[in-house]
Design an enzyme around this catalytic site. Structure first.
Site, PDB file in Angstrom:
ATOM      1  N   LYS A 124      40.786  -7.349  20.449  1.00  0.00           N
ATOM      2  CA  LYS A 124      40.419  -6.068  20.013  1.00  0.00           C
ATOM      3  C   LYS A 124      39.274  -5.355  20.593  1.00  0.00           C
ATOM      4  O   LYS A 124      38.873  -5.822  21.853  1.00  0.00           O
ATOM      5  CB  LYS A 124      39.221  -6.164  18.585  1.00  0.00           C
ATOM      6  CG  LYS A 124      40.185  -6.949  17.486  1.00  0.00           C
ATOM      7  CD  LYS A 124      39.164  -7.061  16.151  1.00  0.00           C
ATOM      8  CE  LYS A 124      39.857  -7.763  15.099  1.00  0.00           C
ATOM      9  NZ  LYS A 124      41.015  -6.712  14.465  1.00  0.00           N
TER      10      LYS A 124
ATOM     11  N   ARG B 159      47.080 -13.314   8.264  1.00  0.00           N
ATOM     12  CA  ARG B 159      48.210 -13.744   7.177  1.00  0.00           C
ATOM     13  C   ARG B 159      48.841 -15.309   7.674  1.00  0.00           C
ATOM     14  O   ARG B 159      49.338 -15.919   7.238  1.00  0.00           O
ATOM     15  CB  ARG B 159      49.337 -12.979   7.102  1.00  0.00           C
ATOM     16  CG  ARG B 159      49.827 -12.298   8.949  1.00  0.00           C
ATOM     17  CD  ARG B 159      50.485 -11.145   8.827  1.00  0.00           C
ATOM     18  NE  ARG B 159      49.522  -9.962   9.137  1.00  0.00           N
ATOM     19  CZ  ARG B 159      49.633  -8.705   9.079  1.00  0.00           C
ATOM     20  NH1 ARG B 159      51.117  -8.233   9.053  1.00  0.00           N
ATOM     21  NH2 ARG B 159      48.842  -7.854   9.285  1.00  0.00           N
TER      22      ARG B 159
END
Ligand code: BES
Ligand code: MN
Ligand code: ZN
Length: 500
Positions: free
Chosen positions: A279, A353
């Site tokens: 990130k 996920r």
């Protein structure tokens, strides 16, 4: 803060401040407000006629009693229009009043049972939300501050009622409010803790403490056991970190049989650097809160254990960091999930996920009849709904309706998002059964569609709390930082399911 209920005369109570209410559109004080007005020589009516007290929602007027009452202050709070009163408005007003009085170094507060009997609010319901508002509103996270706070601390809040026969209902409401608020504050504490403290191992330690305190059944799976189970998706995320992953399994047993009536699943990324798909550094520290879903389900189970509904609940948290060391997962890698499905990694930052894929499958194999997962899953969710409501996704309309209703009762707003088949297209891979991102458009929905593949036919709701798990500024009973959403929704849901 200690919360008490008592019966007695409000003009006789010795306290730092006594809170009474006033509604918008009223011309004169009524009820307890009128009683105190008289004791104050008409001060409240005077402020009403001068237009200082209007009764607008969250208007707070502090009147010093200057010896005319044993209470140091009378605080008149506006609750807005009577017909529009809600339990959530009471929570907010009480929270704001408590923070203001704390600022003034008031240590003890008494309040009338605000809102009871108005707009369908019961005695019990009012006492519950007053308790929640007070405990949630004065929350602060000072774990790592070595200096004392500048403001004082409210030591006690007493709900006072003239009618003795109301005491049992007041006690009940107060108890429920306390359990719900304390669980919410526990989830806040966990999510506010930085990543170097709230490691996967530490989450497992918190689970151990909860299990001992509330007699929950606990199991913590280590990496080896997860390997045996074939949790390739979860372990793929965990392989880039030096912190060992923990699979936390908590069970509450309140039902007559052994069935797993409902599974509550929380994302447990104790720090999300993005992994190799790292990130941007700005704001990355916020990702210490990427286990807020896991914290919420653990805290919810502690509240459920105290409220003792007749139902069995399984809580699951796959806890790990998402880090980019030399053995980390890479874009292009293909993982095999516990379900047997293969997953092409497009971005290692779509890690939530992957972990949830194996947890959903685990819950199903445990025979869960229905499942709710809670996850700070996508930045796109925050873009879509901000921090005002949580997005809900489902394969079962009946279950999501119950979740939304449980949220409304808690004052935690939930907005259902679409799950049209067409969105599944975006998750198709050419080299594996599915890929872990679906491109820029509809990012929250494609993430939910990914999870749907692993939820299968089991009734399931996914709550994306990426927007609502934190707040940037104080708002009603929320304070800056972790909100503890959706602990109270989950508890309400389980209580409602148990009643069916
Ligand atoms: N934990 C983040 C989502 C998130 C973002 C939560 C901001 C709270 C605030 C999640 O793991 C993530 O990184 N999602 C990616 C998905 C993308 C790579 C498909 C995102 O939202 O950018
Ligand atoms: Mn991520
Ligand atoms: Zn994440």
């Amino acid at each position: 803060m200690e919360i008490k209920v008592t019966t007695g005369d409000i003009t006789k109570i010795e306290t730092g401040a006594i809170i009474v209410d006033f509604f918008e559109g009223m011309e004169h004080p009524a009820g307890d407000t009128a009683i105190l007005d008289e004791a104050l020589g008409g001060a409240i009516s005077q402020l009403v006629s001068q237009g200082e007290i209007k009764g607008k929602l969250s208007e707070i007027t502090v009147i010093h009693s200057l010896g005319r009452l044993p209470a140091g202050r009378v605080v008149v709070v506006g609750l807005g229009k009577q017909a529009e009163l809600t339990q959530d408005k009471i929570r907010g007003v009480v929270a704001e009043t408590c923070r203001l009085l704390r600022q003034k170094n008031v240590e003890t507060i008494a309040t009338v049972n605000q809102g009871a009997g108005i707009a369908g609010i019961t005695i019990e319901g009012a006492a519950q939300v007053i308790t929640e508002g007070a405990l949630l509103g004065v929350y602060s996270f000072r774990q790592h501050l070595t200096k004392k706070a500048e403001h004082g601390e409210i030591k006690q809040l007493t709900i006072i009622n003239a009618d003795k026969t109301n005491l049992p209902a007041l006690e009940q409401g107060c108890h429920k409010g306390k359990v719900l608020a304390e669980a919410t504050n526990l989830a806040r504490d966990m999510a506010n803790e930085p990543g170097n403290y709230m490691t996967p191992s530490h989450m497992a330690e918190v689970a151990t403490r909860l299990a001992e305190t509330y007699r929950l059944e606990l199991q913590v799976l280590e990496r080896e056991q997860m390997q045996e189970l074939g949790m390739g998706a979860f372990l793929g995320v965990a392989q880039g970190s030096r912190e060992p992953p923990k699979f936390i399994i908590l069970r509450y047993h309140g039902g007559d049989d052994k069935a797993t009536d409902v599974a509550l699943i929380g994302k447990g990324i104790t720090f999300d650097s993005g992994g190799i798909s790292i990130k941007p550094s700005e704001g990355m520290g916020e990702m210490k809160g990427d286990m807020a879903g896991g914290a919420a389900v653990m805290a919810a189970l502690s509240a459920i254990a105290q409220l003792k509904p007749k139902i069995n609940v399984l809580a699951l948290v796959a806890a790990t960091e998402n880090m980019p060391n030399g053995s980390a997962l890479k874009p292009g890698d293909i993982l095999t999930a516990m379900s047997g499905k293969t997953i092409e990694i497009i971005s290692t930052d779509a890690e939530g996920r992957l972990t949830l894929a194996d947890v959903l499958d685990y819950a199903k194999k445990q025979g869960a009849k229905q499942m709710v997962d809670v996850a700070t899953l996508t930045g796109a969710m925050r873009v879509a709904l901000g921090d005002i409501c949580t997005g809900a996704f489902t394969n079962n309309q009946e279950l999501v309706n119950k979740v939304i209703a449980a949220g409304a009762e808690a004052g935690e707003r939930i907005w259902q998002m679409p799950m049209y088949e067409e969105y599944k297209e975006q998750n198709k891979s050419e080299v594996a059964d599915i890929q872990n991102t679906g491109g820029r458009s509809a990012g929250s929905i494609t993430a939910a569609q990914f999870l749907a593949e692993f939820a299968g036919d089991t009734p399931w709701v996914h709550l994306d709390i990426a927007g609502t798990s934190t707040t940037e500024k104080e708002r009603n009973y929320l304070v800056k930082g972790a909100t503890g959403v959706p602990v109270r929704t989950l508890v309400n849901l389980v209580l409602a399911l148990a009643k069916q």
